[in-house]
Scaffold this motif. Structure first.
Motif, PDB file in Angstrom:
ATOM      1  N   VAL A 123       1.010  -1.256  -0.095  1.00  0.00           N
ATOM      2  CA  VAL A 123       0.055   0.011  -0.018  1.00  0.00           C
ATOM      3  C   VAL A 123       0.938   1.183  -0.034  1.00  0.00           C
ATOM      4  O   VAL A 123       1.896   1.308   0.599  1.00  0.00           O
ATOM      5  CB  VAL A 123      -0.912  -0.009   1.254  1.00  0.00           C
ATOM      6  N   PHE A 124       0.562   2.198  -0.867  1.00  0.00           N
ATOM      7  CA  PHE A 124       1.169   3.703  -0.666  1.00  0.00           C
ATOM      8  C   PHE A 124       0.193   4.486  -0.126  1.00  0.00           C
ATOM      9  O   PHE A 124      -1.073   4.674  -0.379  1.00  0.00           O
ATOM     10  CB  PHE A 124       1.561   3.987  -2.328  1.00  0.00           C
ATOM     11  N   HIS A 125       0.687   5.416   0.940  1.00  0.00           N
ATOM     12  CA  HIS A 125      -0.071   6.558   1.329  1.00  0.00           C
ATOM     13  C   HIS A 125       0.520   7.742   1.025  1.00  0.00           C
ATOM     14  O   HIS A 125       1.928   7.994   1.062  1.00  0.00           O
ATOM     15  CB  HIS A 125      -0.292   6.309   2.907  1.00  0.00           C
ATOM     16  N   LEU A 126      -0.107   8.718   0.305  1.00  0.00           N
ATOM     17  CA  LEU A 126       0.223   9.735  -0.474  1.00  0.00           C
ATOM     18  C   LEU A 126       0.071  10.857   0.321  1.00  0.00           C
ATOM     19  O   LEU A 126      -0.063  12.158  -0.353  1.00  0.00           O
ATOM     20  CB  LEU A 126      -0.075   9.762  -1.879  1.00  0.00           C
ATOM     21  N   GLY A 127      -0.152  10.957   1.602  1.00  0.00           N
ATOM     22  CA  GLY A 127      -0.113  12.250   2.412  1.00  0.00           C
ATOM     23  C   GLY A 127      -1.382  12.561   3.010  1.00  0.00           C
ATOM     24  O   GLY A 127      -2.554  11.887   2.641  1.00  0.00           O
ATOM     25  N   VAL A 132       5.095   5.133   2.904  1.00  0.00           N
ATOM     26  CA  VAL A 132       4.384   6.502   3.232  1.00  0.00           C
ATOM     27  C   VAL A 132       5.244   7.540   2.570  1.00  0.00           C
ATOM     28  O   VAL A 132       6.284   7.489   2.587  1.00  0.00           O
ATOM     29  CB  VAL A 132       4.049   6.727   4.613  1.00  0.00           C
ATOM     30  N   THR A 133       4.498   8.706   2.258  1.00  0.00           N
ATOM     31  CA  THR A 133       4.927   9.929   2.226  1.00  0.00           C
ATOM     32  C   THR A 133       4.037  10.850   2.668  1.00  0.00           C
ATOM     33  O   THR A 133       2.816  10.809   2.673  1.00  0.00           O
ATOM     34  CB  THR A 133       5.546  10.271   0.722  1.00  0.00           C
ATOM     35  N   TRP A 134       4.344  12.072   2.983  1.00  0.00           N
ATOM     36  CA  TRP A 134       3.597  13.281   3.700  1.00  0.00           C
ATOM     37  C   TRP A 134       3.167  14.372   2.560  1.00  0.00           C
ATOM     38  O   TRP A 134       3.728  14.455   1.510  1.00  0.00           O
ATOM     39  CB  TRP A 134       4.223  13.718   4.856  1.00  0.00           C
ATOM     40  N   ASP A 135       2.255  15.190   2.738  1.00  0.00           N
ATOM     41  CA  ASP A 135       1.607  16.336   2.052  1.00  0.00           C
ATOM     42  C   ASP A 135       1.916  17.210   3.040  1.00  0.00           C
ATOM     43  O   ASP A 135       3.122  17.712   3.576  1.00  0.00           O
ATOM     44  CB  ASP A 135       0.436  16.006   1.481  1.00  0.00           C
ATOM     45  N   TRP A 160       7.816  -0.333 -16.022  1.00  0.00           N
ATOM     46  CA  TRP A 160       7.141   1.162 -15.535  1.00  0.00           C
ATOM     47  C   TRP A 160       7.934   1.950 -14.642  1.00  0.00           C
ATOM     48  O   TRP A 160       8.724   1.392 -13.900  1.00  0.00           O
ATOM     49  CB  TRP A 160       5.679   0.530 -14.889  1.00  0.00           C
ATOM     50  N   ASN A 161       7.742   3.183 -14.827  1.00  0.00           N
ATOM     51  CA  ASN A 161       8.434   4.187 -13.848  1.00  0.00           C
ATOM     52  C   ASN A 161       7.268   4.748 -13.290  1.00  0.00           C
ATOM     53  O   ASN A 161       6.490   5.607 -13.942  1.00  0.00           O
ATOM     54  CB  ASN A 161       9.235   5.093 -14.769  1.00  0.00           C
ATOM     55  N   VAL A 162       7.176   4.844 -11.946  1.00  0.00           N
ATOM     56  CA  VAL A 162       6.167   5.350 -11.246  1.00  0.00           C
ATOM     57  C   VAL A 162       6.477   6.320 -10.312  1.00  0.00           C
ATOM     58  O   VAL A 162       7.473   6.386  -9.527  1.00  0.00           O
ATOM     59  CB  VAL A 162       5.594   4.230 -10.389  1.00  0.00           C
ATOM     60  N   LEU A 163       5.868   7.708 -10.400  1.00  0.00           N
ATOM     61  CA  LEU A 163       5.996   8.788  -9.349  1.00  0.00           C
ATOM     62  C   LEU A 163       4.804   8.794  -8.374  1.00  0.00           C
ATOM     63  O   LEU A 163       3.771   8.803  -8.722  1.00  0.00           O
ATOM     64  CB  LEU A 163       6.096   9.989  -9.937  1.00  0.00           C
ATOM     65  N   ALA A 164       5.245   8.192  -7.179  1.00  0.00           N
ATOM     66  CA  ALA A 164       4.140   8.162  -6.079  1.00  0.00           C
ATOM     67  C   ALA A 164       4.317   9.726  -5.162  1.00  0.00           C
ATOM     68  O   ALA A 164       5.291   9.789  -4.609  1.00  0.00           O
ATOM     69  CB  ALA A 164       4.392   6.956  -5.272  1.00  0.00           C
ATOM     70  N   GLN A 165       3.477  10.297  -5.476  1.00  0.00           N
ATOM     71  CA  GLN A 165       3.567  11.868  -4.663  1.00  0.00           C
ATOM     72  C   GLN A 165       2.206  12.381  -4.469  1.00  0.00           C
ATOM     73  O   GLN A 165       1.274  11.742  -4.508  1.00  0.00           O
ATOM     74  CB  GLN A 165       4.197  12.606  -5.784  1.00  0.00           C
TER      75      GLN A 165
END
Length: 581
Positions: free
Chosen positions: A198-202, A258-261, A377-382
């Motif tokens: 799972v990715f959490h984008l902020g 995870v990353t934050w916003d 694939w090149n993926v920007l998770a942002q």
């Protein structure tokens, strides 16, 4: 006066009264931010005694367990001891040993790794175990024990070895989970999915005090306390969010990246510049507290421990030969929003070719990684909308100054690099805007015939904005003004992606409401992207049972709600000052 206070005082005397250019200002303020973070952690280090046989009056694993930052041979295991989670954690000022086990089965008959970590007051008795020597692409189970107390069991999974032939993967991404706006029912459904990660984008937490940020459909839960400022405030707010059983379940079911916003600190902050109404020196202290609390509550590696002016969150993950994920930080290093923020027409300020969103170092890192990638694939998770998104009129278009639209030169540098290197496999994953969108990425959004080099999938919020709808009042105009945008939906939920070497599929998984519990999940629409210059194709769509079909909501409503929240904060501040004086 502390060393930090003295440094801020001198910085103010020497610089803030001068007519500094922004780069000089940020350089000096960044030094203070670095000292602030160092002191925040160093002041809490010290000679704590070890409580080798702890006894707990209440269950200490109230915040559950989590895993994250998986590699092919390693993963981070996380927990935090917090018998009184909403009141500072309730732990004594002692170091407490925490045993951990990793097994190949959920009954722990085959334990392959075990050890002991020390939960210290300096990091709110959180534990970050970096387990190494694991098998690639393998499921594991883990748990913790301290004293006579046993944690819940978590499940995690390593990545395939870098470059290994990989036929497929399935993952989900989510963002924007305002606790007061609704129930985290979407996570209940996510936890039952068959996902690799799972990715959490902020916007994992929101900083507002009780009922300051109001949803159009009414707040159904309450933040504890006023707007969060101190390290204790941020710790209590993270703990309140983790008190939700469905969020804990989703953490325990899969490894998270995870990353934050912005709301992990404050709405729409930029680098060391606060949103409004706050001194820079006060904000720097606040940011340091927020960064430390974020680290304490996320399954992050020691390489992300706050230090030297910030917290290193941009990093990459290689999933076999299938995908390279580049996790970005679009908040910590950016230039201030142009034109006073908001949705505005472009000016020379917003069009300045020197403006940066990622900062020079992160931007160079990203381009270097893209140039060397051999993945399918090149993926920007942002965090923020990447594709152009015009509003206003044809003759006077407006753009969000907080998104990539507010930094068009920075976006163009990435676009030009991708086009110049004939890269046609870029996928951008985005949160922030509380709605679902799907867009073709092109070399020139103002020319419909421009080459397509990728797709952007924007995930809606988990709860932020309250109950959703199929269409909004501005849906038709948004789609007409932006022909590269192929989908726009206003329900809440998350996005599930199924990836093969040839095809990227995104399923928009939504719930009809969040202000009551028990909502069912639906796949509102499914899109595929196939690197064939044809762009996005919708392959399935459905009507959401019990969902509202049309609302009067428009994009500016979200910004007005934030402004009203800020006005409430200012009114509270004025009342406090009146009492003090």
């Amino acid at each position: 006066m502390t060393n930090l206070d003295e440094m801020i005082r001198k910085f103010n005397e020497q610089n803030l009264k001068k007519n500094l250019d922004r780069r000089s200002f940020l350089h000096g303020a960044g030094k203070i931010a670095g000292l602030s973070l160092g002191l925040t952690i160093a002041q809490s280090l010290g000679g704590f005694k070890v409580d080798a046989a702890p006894n707990f009056s209440e269950y200490p694993f109230t915040l559950g367990v989590a895993s994250g930052d998986p590699l092919s041979d390693s993963v981070v295991l996380w927990t935090r001891l917090a018998p009184d989670p909403l009141n500072g954690g309730g732990m004594p000022a002692h170091v407490v040993p925490v045993n951990w086990e990793l097994a190949t089965d959920e009954n722990f008959r085959n334990v392959i790794k075990r050890g002991t970590e020390h939960a210290s007051p300096n990091l709110a008795h959180s534990v970050h175990v970096e387990v190494s020597g694991l098998q690639a692409n393998t499921v594991y189970f883990y748990r913790f024990k301290t004293g006579n107390e046993l944690s819940p069991v978590g499940k995690t999974k390593t990545l395939p070895a870098a470059g290994a032939s990989t036929a497929s993967m399935t993952f989900a991404f989510a963002s924007c989970q305002q606790y007061e706006h609704g129930y985290f029912t979407a996570y209940k459904h996510m936890a039952k999915e068959d996902l690799d990660l799972v990715f959490h984008l902020g916007d994992y937490i929101y900083e507002y005090g009780t009922n300051e940020y109001l949803s159009p459909t009414g707040n159904v839960r309450a933040h504890k306390g006023d707007e969060i400022i101190t390290i204790e405030d941020y710790r209590n707010r993270h703990a309140q969010y983790r008190s939700d059983e469905h969020l804990r379940a989703a953490h325990a079911a899969f490894p998270w990246v995870v990353t934050w916003d912005d709301h992990e600190v404050e709405n729409n902050y930029a680098n060391v510049i606060p949103e409004k109404g706050q001194s820079v020196e006060a904000f720097i202290k606040r940011r340091a507290a927020a960064y430390q609390a974020y680290y304490e509550h996320m399954p992050l590696r020691r390489s992300s421990l706050p230090h030297d002016g910030g917290m290193h969150l941009y990093r990459d993950f290689t999933y076999g030969d299938l995908a390279n994920f580049f996790v970005l930080d679009t908040r910590q290093y950016r230039d201030d929003q142009a034109n006073g923020d908001g949705t505005k027409a472009h000016t020379p300020e917003s069009l300045d070719p020197k403006r940066t969103l990622l900062g020079t170092e992160q931007e160079q890192w990203l381009l270097g990684k893209l140039g060397n990638s051999k993945s399918h694939w090149n993926v920007l998770a942002q965090q923020i909308f990447f594709a152009q998104r015009k509003s206003g009129s044809i003759t006077a278009p407006k753009f969000s100054m907080d998104s990539w639209d507010g930094y068009p030169a920075a976006r163009q540098r990435i676009t030009d690099f991708v086009a110049g290197n004939n890269i046609n496999n870029v996928i951008v994953l985005t949160g922030d805007v509380h709605a679902s969108w799907a867009s073709n990425l092109t070399t020139d959004y103002n020319k419909p015939e421009s080459p397509i080099f990728g797709a952007e999938f924007v995930g809606t919020s988990i709860t932020s904005g309250g109950d959703g709808s199929d269409w909004r009042a501005d849906t038709a105009k948004s789609l007409a003004d932006n022909p590269h945008i192929k989908f726009f939906n206003n329900y809440r939920g998350y996005v599930r992606c199924r990836v093969t070497p040839e095809q990227w599929r995104a399923d928009y998984r939504v719930v009809p409401f969040v202000t009551e519990q028990g909502a069912d999940i639906s796949t509102r629409a499914s899109f595929v992207f196939e690197k064939d210059q044809q762009g996005l194709k919708e392959i399935a769509a459905t009507t959401v049972p019990m969902g509202v079909q049309m609302s009067n909501e428009v994009e500016e409503d979200r910004h007005r709600a934030h402004s009203r929240a800020h006005e409430k904060q200012m009114e509270k501040k004025r009342k406090r000052e009146a009492v003090t004086n």
